[in-house]
Every structure is written in structure tokens, then in C-alpha cells.
Design a protein around this motif. Structure first.
Motif, PDB file in Angstrom:
ATOM      1  N   MET A   1       0.846  -1.188   0.000  1.00  0.00           N
ATOM      2  CA  MET A   1       0.000   0.000   0.000  1.00  0.00           C
ATOM      3  C   MET A   1       0.887   1.246   0.000  1.00  0.00           C
ATOM      4  O   MET A   1       1.720   1.416   0.890  1.00  0.00           O
ATOM      5  N   ILE A   2       0.727   2.091  -0.990  1.00  0.00           N
ATOM      6  CA  ILE A   2       1.471   3.343  -1.066  1.00  0.00           C
ATOM      7  C   ILE A   2       0.466   4.442  -1.420  1.00  0.00           C
ATOM      8  O   ILE A   2      -0.169   4.399  -2.477  1.00  0.00           O
ATOM      9  N   ILE A   3       0.317   5.433  -0.536  1.00  0.00           N
ATOM     10  CA  ILE A   3      -0.673   6.497  -0.727  1.00  0.00           C
ATOM     11  C   ILE A   3       0.034   7.843  -0.765  1.00  0.00           C
ATOM     12  O   ILE A   3       0.753   8.201   0.178  1.00  0.00           O
TER      13      ILE A   3
ATOM     14  N   ASN B   1       5.050  -2.839   7.480  1.00  0.00           N
ATOM     15  CA  ASN B   1       5.052  -4.131   8.162  1.00  0.00           C
ATOM     16  C   ASN B   1       3.632  -4.487   8.605  1.00  0.00           C
ATOM     17  O   ASN B   1       2.829  -3.616   8.945  1.00  0.00           O
ATOM     18  N   ILE B   2       3.327  -5.792   8.591  1.00  0.00           N
ATOM     19  CA  ILE B   2       2.061  -6.316   9.104  1.00  0.00           C
ATOM     20  C   ILE B   2       2.378  -7.487  10.026  1.00  0.00           C
ATOM     21  O   ILE B   2       3.086  -8.416   9.634  1.00  0.00           O
ATOM     22  N   GLU B   3       1.879  -7.408  11.254  1.00  0.00           N
ATOM     23  CA  GLU B   3       2.080  -8.489  12.215  1.00  0.00           C
ATOM     24  C   GLU B   3       0.721  -9.035  12.665  1.00  0.00           C
ATOM     25  O   GLU B   3      -0.215  -8.261  12.897  1.00  0.00           O
TER      26      GLU B   3
ATOM     27  N   HIS C   1      -1.362  -5.927  13.561  1.00  0.00           N
ATOM     28  CA  HIS C   1      -0.624  -4.712  13.900  1.00  0.00           C
ATOM     29  C   HIS C   1       0.018  -4.205  12.616  1.00  0.00           C
ATOM     30  O   HIS C   1       0.910  -4.839  12.052  1.00  0.00           O
ATOM     31  N   ILE C   2      -0.465  -3.053  12.148  1.00  0.00           N
ATOM     32  CA  ILE C   2       0.000  -2.494  10.871  1.00  0.00           C
ATOM     33  C   ILE C   2       0.910  -1.306  11.152  1.00  0.00           C
ATOM     34  O   ILE C   2       0.543  -0.390  11.909  1.00  0.00           O
ATOM     35  N   THR C   3       2.085  -1.311  10.553  1.00  0.00           N
ATOM     36  CA  THR C   3       3.041  -0.202  10.692  1.00  0.00           C
ATOM     37  C   THR C   3       3.092   0.584   9.391  1.00  0.00           C
ATOM     38  O   THR C   3       3.360   0.030   8.318  1.00  0.00           O
ATOM     39  N   LEU C   4       2.798   1.883   9.503  1.00  0.00           N
ATOM     40  CA  LEU C   4       2.859   2.783   8.350  1.00  0.00           C
ATOM     41  C   LEU C   4       4.055   3.709   8.483  1.00  0.00           C
ATOM     42  O   LEU C   4       4.469   4.057   9.590  1.00  0.00           O
TER      43      LEU C   4
ATOM     44  N   LEU D   1       9.089  -4.137  -0.135  1.00  0.00           N
ATOM     45  CA  LEU D   1       8.265  -4.571   0.984  1.00  0.00           C
ATOM     46  C   LEU D   1       8.181  -6.086   0.921  1.00  0.00           C
ATOM     47  O   LEU D   1       7.596  -6.650  -0.019  1.00  0.00           O
ATOM     48  N   GLY D   2       8.776  -6.730   1.905  1.00  0.00           N
ATOM     49  CA  GLY D   2       8.837  -8.192   1.848  1.00  0.00           C
ATOM     50  C   GLY D   2       9.738  -8.618   0.718  1.00  0.00           C
ATOM     51  O   GLY D   2      10.896  -8.207   0.627  1.00  0.00           O
ATOM     52  N   ASN D   3       9.191  -9.421  -0.169  1.00  0.00           N
ATOM     53  CA  ASN D   3       9.953  -9.877  -1.337  1.00  0.00           C
ATOM     54  C   ASN D   3       9.549  -9.154  -2.614  1.00  0.00           C
ATOM     55  O   ASN D   3       9.944  -9.566  -3.702  1.00  0.00           O
ATOM     56  N   ASN D   4       8.781  -8.075  -2.468  1.00  0.00           N
ATOM     57  CA  ASN D   4       8.234  -7.412  -3.653  1.00  0.00           C
ATOM     58  C   ASN D   4       8.735  -5.973  -3.773  1.00  0.00           C
ATOM     59  O   ASN D   4       8.989  -5.293  -2.763  1.00  0.00           O
ATOM     60  N   ASN D   5       8.876  -5.510  -5.024  1.00  0.00           N
ATOM     61  CA  ASN D   5       9.202  -4.121  -5.329  1.00  0.00           C
ATOM     62  C   ASN D   5       7.915  -3.359  -5.641  1.00  0.00           C
ATOM     63  O   ASN D   5       7.059  -3.854  -6.375  1.00  0.00           O
ATOM     64  N   TYR D   6       7.827  -2.129  -5.096  1.00  0.00           N
ATOM     65  CA  TYR D   6       6.652  -1.308  -5.353  1.00  0.00           C
ATOM     66  C   TYR D   6       7.111   0.082  -5.797  1.00  0.00           C
ATOM     67  O   TYR D   6       8.081   0.637  -5.275  1.00  0.00           O
TER      68      TYR D   6
END
Length: 398
Positions: free
Chosen positions: A1-3, A35-37, A46-49, A62-67
């Protein structure tokens, strides 16, 4: 998620904040999910923005993905426009400069940089920096231009003459450059002026030698100027601030405007109240050296410690005639308005009838222009799509 978002803080009015918009410091940013826990009960997350200011990179991991980082480059400026009240100082700065003096200044729109080339935008008579919103948004939405340039809007009370306002602005710019602290910034700038602001732009980018002084006084400054009169010398003799300039003159009355001689111009001149800070400059000078130092042509304009901006814009003003012959240090482009639909002409005889309703072709046609274009305009070429694209195309090649 990118806003994409806009963030804001108050202007402290100290340090470099003095050169940022007084309404507040606004920046474009992005909120990213970092991060999402999952809690042990597996019923809640638990969401970290994270707020991201760094747009030097186009992507984040983010994780294994490029955004791709999403941002809205002009959103901060659009938010600023919604809050801005500087347009309330257009008329006030024209008729009562002393009351508008508190808003005088240079305001960086996309932040201050010690490496990016300044683009200085200067409004005209009875106007304000919000006229540049079309051009500013166009620049902010061009990634290559944002990476290369920083945008500085100028506000000045427009009742006093452009020669005085240019002297004040030269000091403001030199102070800002000193505070930024990188001498490399002095090497290059783009200066964009509309109407009388074009004359101010001319006065920022021209070396005058003694031409303006000799048009005004019978004796050279080294014989008559004291330490108390240095501002007099600064108004008439100066060097360009930047070594290389790219200047865009929009609807600029280099030879004056007939409107300044009209009934409207006379009424406008009557309404102007010149600030004492300006009139006292010449009163002190003439009290010491006497009024006989004035040339015959300049005597009507300065004998009463004037003139106003309207007086200067009347065709045939001796300082305007002297300035017209002086080239800028760099390259100049003239953008000439036409309110008749005629956008092309033969300079030998077919251009004389072109006018934007305030400035005619002959007056707006800068003598030393490298290139000139005619755009559809009723003295408002600052919002012409053709004029904006012309400016952007030149800036891209610098």
C-alpha cells in the motif's frame, strides 16, 4: 500500500524558513505499509505505516516485492494555493506599499536546495505570485524539471518604481544565496517576469555601468555619493547577480505603455501612496547635494522624491529608454501577447497593430531577444498554454 499525501508544519519565520511560504511549509510525501504483524490470537493485526519523504528512489522493497513509490508532486503547492492570502496584497501593494511591506520576500515553492538552479518568478503591477500557478504546476509535474530546478516566487509592493524594487530584490536574493551557502548557485538562474515584473527581471540580469546613472545625474557617483547614500547608487549602478541568466519576458513594456498615460493611468497614479522609506532616499540625497544634480529629463520625475511605478511606465521615460539598449547577461526570450487573434506578423511593418490591450508589440519586443513568440493574451500570457510550453521547452535544454 502506497498512498500519496501532503504534510504540513508551521513556518517558524526564522533561519531559512524566512524564504518559505508564510502560510506553512507543505511537502509531498507518501504513506507506505512497512510491516504487518498478526497477534497471537490471530484475530487482529498490527499495521506499521511510514511517511516517506525521500523520492530519490522510485521504488521500495516490501517483503519480497518491489513497489513503485507514488507521489503527487504538485499536491503540496495546490494545498498552499487553497490557504494563500497573498492575492489580498495585490491592490494594497499598488496603492499603499508601506502597508504591504510585511509580505515582501522570496518564497521557495518546492523547498530550498544548495544544488538546484533557481527559477525566479516575478509578478507585475497590481499583482501577486499566484499568477504563476499554471506555470508552477506544470514545472512540478515534470520530474526532469523538478530534479533540476528550485522555484522561487517573489512578492513586492508594486507602487514604487521597478528600479527601486529591483534594488531591494537584488539584496534579498544575495542574502538568500549567502544563507544557503553554496557559491555554485551564483553561476546560473532562470528569471521569469510578467509586465512590470519583466522590467525587474531585466534589472536583475543587466550590467548597467553608468548608463542609468548618467541618464539621471550630472555628476558621477564617486563624486557625490556618501556612505549614507549607497542605496541611491544601488538603484542606478549594479551588476547581474548570476553569471549566466535565462530570462523570459512576458508582456513586458520595455518602451512603456499608453495605458499609463490614459485616464485610468492618471487615476492609478493619483491613488499611489509612496512609502517614506523610498521618498526619504532622494530627499536626504538632494538635501545634501542639491537638486541641480538632476538631468533635465529626470527632473520632473525626482524633484518631488518620486516617481511611482505608473510614472515610470509612461512612454519616453529616460531610464526606460536607457535600459532598453542594455543587453542582459545571458539569453533572453520575449513572449508577446495579442488579443486580436493575430499570432504571426512581419516585423518590418505588420506587427505594429498587435497588442494585448496594455502593451503593444513594439514595446514588448525586447531588442536583444534570442527568440520571440506571439501568444493569445489579454495581458495575461502567464496562463497561456503556448507560453508555458515554450518556457518549459527552453528550461529542459539548459
Amino acid at each position: 500500500m502506497i498512498i500519496p499525501v501532503t504534510i504540513q508544519r508551521d513556518n517558524t519565520k526564522t533561519g531559512l524558513d524566512k524564504y518559505l511560504p508564510l502560510e506553512g511549509i507543505l511537502e509531498s510525501a507518501s504513506i507506505t505499509l512497512s510491516n504487518i504483524e498478526t497477534f497471537e490470537d490471530k484475530k487482529s493485526l498490527h499495521i506499521t505505516l511510514q511517511i516517506n519523504h525521500d523520492f530519490s528512489k522510485n521504488q521500495i522493497i516490501l517483503g519480497n516485492n518491489n513497489y513503485t513509490i507514488r507521489r503527487s508532486p504538485s499536491s503540496a503547492y495546490l494545498s498552499l494555493i487553497e490557504q494563500a492570502d497573498i492575492d489580498e496584497y495585490s491592490w494594497l501593494g499598488f496603492v499603499s506599499a508601506a502597508k504591504a511591506e510585511k509580505r515582501r520576500g522570496i518564497f521557495a515553492i518546492n523547498g530550498l536546495s544548495d544544488t538546484k538552479i533557481p527559477v525566479i518568478m516575478i509578478h507585475g503591477l497590481n499583482s501577486d505570485p499566484l499568477i504563476w500557478r499554471h506555470l508552477t504546476i506544470a514545472m512540478l509535474n515534470d520530474p526532469a524539471l523538478v530534479a533540476k530546478y528550485q522555484i522561487w516566487h517573489v512578492y513586492y509592493p508594486s507602487g514604487p518604481p521597478p528600479f527601486y524594487n529591483a534594488a531591494r530584490l537584488r539584496n534579498n536574493i544575495r542574502e538568500l544565496l549567502h544563507n544557503i551557502g553554496n557559491p555554485e548557485l551564483n553561476k546560473q538562474a532562470a528569471v521569469i517576469g510578467h509586465s512590470m515584473g519583466g522590467l525587474v527581471a531585466n534589472l536583475l540580469t543587466t550590467k548597467t555601468n553608468y548608463e542609468l546613472w548618467d541618464a539621471t545625474f550630472k555628476q558621477r557617483p564617486e563624486y557625490v555619493v556618501s556612505k549614507q547614500d549607497t542605496i541611491v547608487k544601488d538603484i542606478f549602478t549594479f551588476n547581474p547577480i548570476f553569471e549566466k541568466n535565462t530570462v523570459f519576458f512576458l508582456d513586458t513594456p520595455f518602451k512603456g505603455s499608453d495605458v499609463a498615460n490614459s485616464f485610468i493611468g492618471q487615476v492609478g497614479s493619483f491613488l499611489i501612496s509612496l512609502p517614506q522609506d523610498f521618498t526619504q532616499i532622494f530627499k536626504r540625497f538632494f538635501d545634501r547635494v542639491g537638486p541641480d544634480i538632476l538631468t533635465e529629463k529626470m527632473r520632473p520625475f525626482l524633484i518631488n522624491y518620486g516617481p511611482s511605478s505608473v510614472h515610470v511606465l509612461r512612454p519616453g521615460h529616460p531610464l526606460m529608454d536607457a535600459l532598453y539598449k542594455l543587453p542582459i547577461s545571458g539569453e533572453a526570450y520575449a513572449i508577446i501577447g495579442s488579443n486580436s487573434g493575430v499570432l504571426d506578423c512581419d516585423q518590418n511593418n505588420g506587427c505594429r497593430n498587435i497588442s494585448d490591450g496594455v502593451v503593444n508589440y513594439d514595446s514588448a519586443n525586447y531588442l536583444h531577444a534570442k527568440e520571440r513568440i506571439i501568444v493569445e493574451s489579454s495581458h495575461d500570457s502567464f496562463k497561456s498554454a503556448q507560453a508555458i510550453e515554450f518556457i518549459l521547452s527552453k528550461l529542459r535544454t539548459k
